[in-house]
Design an enzyme around this catalytic site. Structure first.
Site, PDB file in Angstrom:
ATOM      1  CG  HIS A  27      40.775  39.077  28.743  1.00  0.00           C
ATOM      2  ND1 HIS A  27      40.574  38.028  29.600  1.00  0.00           N
ATOM      3  CD2 HIS A  27      41.531  39.969  29.429  1.00  0.00           C
ATOM      4  CE1 HIS A  27      41.186  38.257  30.743  1.00  0.00           C
ATOM      5  NE2 HIS A  27      41.765  39.438  30.678  1.00  0.00           N
ATOM      6  CB  SER A  31      37.340  38.531  37.234  1.00  0.00           C
ATOM      7  OG  SER A  31      38.633  38.542  37.818  1.00  0.00           O
TER       8      SER A  31
END
Length: 285
Positions: A33, A186
């Protein structure tokens, strides 16, 4: 970093911006991210990140209630990455009434692969992203949104949505970030036990092997591609995985390749469950 919770607060915070750069997330942030935030920041005059766990994209048996929420750590990471505005709506802020109007994506693209195994998923994704786009980009002449390519099909669906609605938003892909052993980063990796984490890299290895086999068989009949996919599935199953798909598709539309399609036109994609955790990955070839 300015933290806002309502759409009017967000629009007030962005009143002077002409081209926001936006990264939507569901929180529980990791380096994947943050790499998107760093990529997006120089592309606009205000760096906006949203954190919202979107109920609409979870099936009844999926992990909405248990999805990790790590607010304080997320805020620290975003501030360090140079986020200007963090939009963290409560459910009642984004959905003040039942969301009966929804964005229905093209079934030819959205009802295959992830859409086949998670029916309604992309309707939920498109609906919340359209609403977030409306909140962030309303009244702006242009904007940029960055989405990670680990969710390859999602990136294609959203790019198609923006094209068809003629939104003044550029959809920019962000490269998948990987751990040292090549496992795609993830949020759901946190569900893995120590033994499962060591095994998890086998999904990316299986996709790499499928990619090499596919390129070697680029001039063969489609039925032979299907045999390669079946072999890749069986190899993972033999290791205790429950694969949903390991497949070779065209990058442009995720349809099965045709004879002669080769390097530069294809992507291998996979989704498989290891224990109770479902992982996805892909490689362009």
């Amino acid at each position: 970093m300015h933290i806002v919770h309502t759409i009017p607060e967000l629009r007030a915070a962005l009143a002077s911006s002409r081209q926001p750069a936006f990264v939507p997330t569901m929180g529980n942030l990791h380096e994947g991210h943050i790499s998107l935030v760093r990529q997006a920041k120089p592309l606009g005059d205000a760096m906006v990140v949203s954190i919202f766990v979107n109920r609409l994209q979870f099936l009844p048996h999926e992990d909405f209630d248990s999805y990790p929420r790590t607010w304080e750590a997320d805020c620290a990471k975003l501030q360090a990455a140079g986020c200007d505005v963090l939009f963290a709506p409560r459910e009642a802020d984004l959905y003040p009434e039942p969301q009966t109007f929804k964005v229905q994506p093209d079934p030819q693209l959205a009802d295959i692969l992830e859409g086949q195994f998670r029916p309604g998923f992309f309707t939920g994704v498109c609906t919340v992203v359209m609403k977030l786009f409306s909140a962030v980009f309303a009244g702006k002449p242009q904007g940029v949104a960055v989405f990670g390519q680990k969710d390859y099909q999602q990136w294609l669906v959203l790019r198609r949505m923006v094209q068809q609605f003629a939104l003044p938003i550029e959809i920019v892909p962000g490269q998948t970030q990987r751990a040292a052993d090549a496992l795609a980063l993830s949020s759901r990796n946190g569900y893995l036990s120590e033994a499962e984490r060591a095994e998890a890299v086998q999904l990316s290895l299986a996709l790499r092997a499928l990619a090499h086999a596919a390129l070697a068989a680029a001039d063969t009949l489609p039925q032979q591609w299907q045999a390669l996919e079946a072999q890749a599935m069986q190899a993972l199953q033999a290791r205790g995985w429950q694969p949903d798909y390991l497949t070779v598709r065209r990058r442009s539309d995720l349809l099965p390749p045709q004879t002669g399609d080769g390097s530069g036109a294809l992507v291998v994609l996979g989704a498989a469950r290891l224990g109770s955790t479902r992982l996805i990955d892909n490689f362009e070839i």
